[in-house]
Design a protein around this motif. Structure first.
Motif, PDB file in Angstrom:
ATOM      1  N   HIS A 110      32.038   4.891 -10.692  1.00  0.00           N
ATOM      2  CA  HIS A 110      31.096   3.642 -10.224  1.00  0.00           C
ATOM      3  C   HIS A 110      30.819   2.707 -11.313  1.00  0.00           C
ATOM      4  O   HIS A 110      29.865   2.858 -11.841  1.00  0.00           O
ATOM      5  N   MET A 111      31.942   2.132 -12.052  1.00  0.00           N
ATOM      6  CA  MET A 111      31.582   1.357 -13.241  1.00  0.00           C
ATOM      7  C   MET A 111      31.342  -0.285 -13.071  1.00  0.00           C
ATOM      8  O   MET A 111      30.881  -0.986 -13.715  1.00  0.00           O
ATOM      9  N   ASP A 112      31.524  -0.695 -11.676  1.00  0.00           N
ATOM     10  CA  ASP A 112      31.387  -2.005 -11.258  1.00  0.00           C
ATOM     11  C   ASP A 112      30.839  -1.919  -9.679  1.00  0.00           C
ATOM     12  O   ASP A 112      30.837  -1.214  -9.132  1.00  0.00           O
ATOM     13  N   MET A 113      30.249  -3.370  -9.722  1.00  0.00           N
ATOM     14  CA  MET A 113      29.469  -3.407  -8.302  1.00  0.00           C
ATOM     15  C   MET A 113      30.828  -3.179  -7.055  1.00  0.00           C
ATOM     16  O   MET A 113      29.930  -2.713  -6.019  1.00  0.00           O
TER      17      MET A 113
ATOM     18  N   LEU B 188      31.954  -6.798   4.457  1.00  0.00           N
ATOM     19  CA  LEU B 188      31.584  -7.563   3.250  1.00  0.00           C
ATOM     20  C   LEU B 188      31.108  -8.892   3.991  1.00  0.00           C
ATOM     21  O   LEU B 188      32.286  -9.661   4.249  1.00  0.00           O
ATOM     22  N   VAL B 189      30.094  -9.349   3.957  1.00  0.00           N
ATOM     23  CA  VAL B 189      29.777 -10.741   4.308  1.00  0.00           C
ATOM     24  C   VAL B 189      29.653 -11.693   3.373  1.00  0.00           C
ATOM     25  O   VAL B 189      29.489 -12.971   3.608  1.00  0.00           O
ATOM     26  N   ASP B 190      29.077 -11.083   1.972  1.00  0.00           N
ATOM     27  CA  ASP B 190      28.790 -12.433   0.903  1.00  0.00           C
ATOM     28  C   ASP B 190      28.641 -11.476  -0.134  1.00  0.00           C
ATOM     29  O   ASP B 190      28.447 -10.408  -0.500  1.00  0.00           O
ATOM     30  N   GLN B 191      29.181 -12.368  -1.219  1.00  0.00           N
ATOM     31  CA  GLN B 191      29.316 -11.653  -2.550  1.00  0.00           C
ATOM     32  C   GLN B 191      29.439 -12.796  -3.683  1.00  0.00           C
ATOM     33  O   GLN B 191      29.788 -13.780  -3.497  1.00  0.00           O
ATOM     34  N   SER B 192      28.974 -12.416  -4.746  1.00  0.00           N
ATOM     35  CA  SER B 192      28.955 -13.422  -5.882  1.00  0.00           C
ATOM     36  C   SER B 192      29.081 -12.285  -7.114  1.00  0.00           C
ATOM     37  O   SER B 192      29.288 -11.190  -7.012  1.00  0.00           O
ATOM     38  N   LYS B 193      28.699 -13.071  -8.279  1.00  0.00           N
ATOM     39  CA  LYS B 193      28.731 -12.092  -9.409  1.00  0.00           C
ATOM     40  C   LYS B 193      27.784 -10.973  -9.719  1.00  0.00           C
ATOM     41  O   LYS B 193      27.988 -10.237 -10.207  1.00  0.00           O
ATOM     42  N   ASN B 194      26.416 -11.510  -8.903  1.00  0.00           N
ATOM     43  CA  ASN B 194      25.341 -10.691  -9.001  1.00  0.00           C
ATOM     44  C   ASN B 194      25.045  -9.877  -8.067  1.00  0.00           C
ATOM     45  O   ASN B 194      24.033  -9.082  -8.038  1.00  0.00           O
ATOM     46  N   TRP B 195      25.660  -9.884  -6.701  1.00  0.00           N
ATOM     47  CA  TRP B 195      25.247  -9.190  -5.725  1.00  0.00           C
ATOM     48  C   TRP B 195      26.442  -9.105  -4.617  1.00  0.00           C
ATOM     49  O   TRP B 195      27.415  -9.955  -4.556  1.00  0.00           O
ATOM     50  N   PHE B 196      26.387  -8.131  -3.775  1.00  0.00           N
ATOM     51  CA  PHE B 196      27.387  -7.834  -2.789  1.00  0.00           C
ATOM     52  C   PHE B 196      26.347  -7.605  -1.359  1.00  0.00           C
ATOM     53  O   PHE B 196      25.606  -6.775  -1.355  1.00  0.00           O
ATOM     54  N   VAL B 197      26.736  -8.101  -0.378  1.00  0.00           N
ATOM     55  CA  VAL B 197      26.104  -7.822   0.901  1.00  0.00           C
ATOM     56  C   VAL B 197      27.010  -7.296   1.867  1.00  0.00           C
ATOM     57  O   VAL B 197      27.998  -7.997   2.253  1.00  0.00           O
ATOM     58  N   TYR B 198      26.725  -6.080   2.306  1.00  0.00           N
ATOM     59  CA  TYR B 198      27.519  -5.486   3.600  1.00  0.00           C
ATOM     60  C   TYR B 198      26.469  -5.572   4.790  1.00  0.00           C
ATOM     61  O   TYR B 198      25.343  -5.470   4.852  1.00  0.00           O
ATOM     62  N   GLU B 199      27.238  -5.604   5.966  1.00  0.00           N
ATOM     63  CA  GLU B 199      26.593  -5.688   7.089  1.00  0.00           C
ATOM     64  C   GLU B 199      27.347  -5.006   8.334  1.00  0.00           C
ATOM     65  O   GLU B 199      28.540  -5.047   8.247  1.00  0.00           O
TER      66      GLU B 199
ATOM     67  N   ASN C 267      21.216  -3.446 -11.574  1.00  0.00           N
ATOM     68  CA  ASN C 267      19.810  -3.043 -12.243  1.00  0.00           C
ATOM     69  C   ASN C 267      19.741  -3.390 -13.413  1.00  0.00           C
ATOM     70  O   ASN C 267      20.293  -2.813 -14.355  1.00  0.00           O
ATOM     71  N   THR C 268      18.968  -4.356 -13.917  1.00  0.00           N
ATOM     72  CA  THR C 268      18.641  -5.060 -15.300  1.00  0.00           C
ATOM     73  C   THR C 268      17.957  -3.968 -16.334  1.00  0.00           C
ATOM     74  O   THR C 268      18.242  -4.262 -17.575  1.00  0.00           O
ATOM     75  N   ASN C 269      17.220  -3.188 -15.542  1.00  0.00           N
ATOM     76  CA  ASN C 269      16.322  -2.292 -16.298  1.00  0.00           C
ATOM     77  C   ASN C 269      17.136  -1.075 -17.041  1.00  0.00           C
ATOM     78  O   ASN C 269      16.829  -0.408 -18.248  1.00  0.00           O
ATOM     79  N   ASN C 270      18.048  -0.520 -16.188  1.00  0.00           N
ATOM     80  CA  ASN C 270      18.953   0.453 -16.762  1.00  0.00           C
ATOM     81  C   ASN C 270      20.280   0.202 -16.397  1.00  0.00           C
ATOM     82  O   ASN C 270      20.576  -0.784 -15.548  1.00  0.00           O
TER      83      ASN C 270
ATOM     84  N   GLY D   8      22.592   0.747 -14.089  1.00  0.00           N
ATOM     85  CA  GLY D   8      22.981   1.241 -12.931  1.00  0.00           C
ATOM     86  C   GLY D   8      22.929   0.019 -11.792  1.00  0.00           C
ATOM     87  O   GLY D   8      23.069  -1.136 -12.060  1.00  0.00           O
ATOM     88  N   TYR D   9      22.741   0.448 -10.420  1.00  0.00           N
ATOM     89  CA  TYR D   9      22.609  -0.465  -9.377  1.00  0.00           C
ATOM     90  C   TYR D   9      21.464  -0.111  -8.484  1.00  0.00           C
ATOM     91  O   TYR D   9      21.234   0.802  -8.404  1.00  0.00           O
ATOM     92  N   ASN D  10      20.751  -1.410  -7.913  1.00  0.00           N
ATOM     93  CA  ASN D  10      19.968  -1.348  -7.023  1.00  0.00           C
ATOM     94  C   ASN D  10      20.455  -1.443  -5.658  1.00  0.00           C
ATOM     95  O   ASN D  10      21.124  -2.622  -5.279  1.00  0.00           O
ATOM     96  N   VAL D  11      20.306  -0.684  -4.876  1.00  0.00           N
ATOM     97  CA  VAL D  11      20.854  -0.742  -3.396  1.00  0.00           C
ATOM     98  C   VAL D  11      19.660  -0.834  -2.340  1.00  0.00           C
ATOM     99  O   VAL D  11      18.811  -0.015  -2.318  1.00  0.00           O
ATOM    100  N   VAL D  12      19.601  -1.907  -1.687  1.00  0.00           N
ATOM    101  CA  VAL D  12      18.334  -2.147  -0.725  1.00  0.00           C
ATOM    102  C   VAL D  12      19.212  -2.193   0.989  1.00  0.00           C
ATOM    103  O   VAL D  12      20.026  -2.838   0.802  1.00  0.00           O
ATOM    104  N   ILE D  13      18.518  -1.569   1.580  1.00  0.00           N
ATOM    105  CA  ILE D  13      18.982  -1.557   3.109  1.00  0.00           C
ATOM    106  C   ILE D  13      17.772  -2.075   3.950  1.00  0.00           C
ATOM    107  O   ILE D  13      16.804  -1.876   3.741  1.00  0.00           O
ATOM    108  N   ALA D  14      18.530  -2.983   4.790  1.00  0.00           N
ATOM    109  CA  ALA D  14      17.293  -3.650   5.710  1.00  0.00           C
ATOM    110  C   ALA D  14      17.977  -3.861   7.199  1.00  0.00           C
ATOM    111  O   ALA D  14      19.089  -3.803   7.237  1.00  0.00           O
ATOM    112  N   ARG D  15      17.183  -4.157   8.033  1.00  0.00           N
ATOM    113  CA  ARG D  15      17.784  -4.374   9.526  1.00  0.00           C
ATOM    114  C   ARG D  15      18.075  -5.715   9.568  1.00  0.00           C
ATOM    115  O   ARG D  15      17.676  -6.504   8.865  1.00  0.00           O
TER     116      ARG D  15
END
Length: 143
Positions: A85-88, A100-111, A122-125, A127-134
């Motif tokens: 997992h070297m890229d988003m 896949l409903v939306d993508q840009s250089k900074n994020w991908f949105v799946y639904e 994730n800019t701190n380390n 890696g990647y930050n993954v958020v799931i929401a309803r």
């Protein structure tokens, strides 16, 4: 005499507001907190199903991505970068019918029908930050 009247009005207003605050707080804690906890558990299970630990190196346990809200709108995990997992693009949900409903250089949105997944860098380390929401989290406010 006038001072005692003003003092009494202020005192009884304070006591009344305190009891309203107490009743609202206790009713939220005992009546509504179960729904919030159930929402968190459901989102955590969906997050584990879509991003299993056997496939991704997950850094820590899921956490509330937005703690200011009364409802747990989203749960989040941090995924470490590894040789697979070297890229988003490589960070995507595995189980379920995701689109896949939306993508840009900074994020991908799946639904899918129930949930939406946001993948960001994730800019701190490294890696990647993954958020799931309803998908319909606003409908929860009407329950």
């Amino acid at each position: 005499m006038k001072f005692k009247t003003i003092y009494s009005v202020v005192w009884y207003t304070f006591i009344g507001c305190f009891f309203v605050w107490l009743i609202c707080g206790l009713s939220y804690r005992f009546l509504f907190n179960d729904k919030v906890e159930q929402s968190r558990v459901e989102l955590t299970q969906a997050l584990h199903a879509a991003f299993p630990r056997e496939h991704y190196i997950i850094d820590g346990e899921p956490y509330d991505s937005n703690r200011r809200n009364l409802l747990s709108i989203g749960r989040s995990i941090d995924i470490k970068q590894d040789s697979q997992h070297m890229d988003m693009k490589s960070i995507r949900p595995l189980s379920g019918n995701w689109e896949l409903v939306d993508q840009s250089k900074n994020w991908f949105v799946y639904e899918n029908q129930l949930y939406r997944v946001y993948v960001t860098k994730n800019t701190n380390n490294d890696g990647y930050n993954v958020v799931i929401a309803r998908n319909n989290w606003l409908e929860i406010l009407h329950l």
